[in-house]
Design a protein around this motif. Structure first.
Motif: not given
Length: 133
Positions: A102-115, A117-122
């Motif tokens: 609803x207005x004021x409430x939203x959803x998202x998926x965050x896909x996280x690749x845990x690498x 010794x490196x920066x994770x990608x999202x």
């Protein structure tokens, strides 16, 4: 080669991820389906794990609050070679008790690749949750 390895550790030329969902509107209790695409970078990298988080964003009184609804493990440890492409099926059942968007409430998926010794990608994918019929 050494320069490419160093650059990939800070995210340049690193493996990246993209969640492709079959649609962006679902009802409470429905099963979300999609495919996680993983693309190898310029060097071979060790992936520690792959997670997909469902996050609810709420805006109240001008303040934004993020709450993790679920963390869905999509894959354990594996390696990805330069230029390689992997596809991993993804599914998640939306809880019937999850408040609809609803207005004021939203959803998202965050896909996280845990690498390792490196920066994770999202990857971010916004979705809308509708009331159950």
């Amino acid at each position: 080669m050494l320069l490419r390895k160093m650059m990939s550790k800070v995210g340049v030329g690193s493996a990246h991820v993209d969640l492709i969902l079959n649609k962006s509107l679902w009802r409470q209790g429905e099963v979300i389906q999609g495919i996680v695409h993983i693309y190898g970078g310029t060097v071979e990298q060790r992936i520690e794990r792959l997670d997909v988080e469902l996050v609810q964003k709420t805006i109240e009184n001008g303040k934004e609050l993020d709450a993790i609804v679920a963390v869905i493990p999509a894959a354990g440890a594996f390696s990805i070679k330069p230029g390689e492409k992997k596809e991993i099926p993804f599914s998640y059942t939306i809880p019937e008790t999850l408040p609809p968007s609803r207005p004021g409430r939203s959803y998202r998926f965050i896909t996280r690749l845990h690498i390792e010794d490196a920066v994770d990608t999202l990857d971010f994918d916004y979705v809308q949750i509708l009331p159950k019929k």
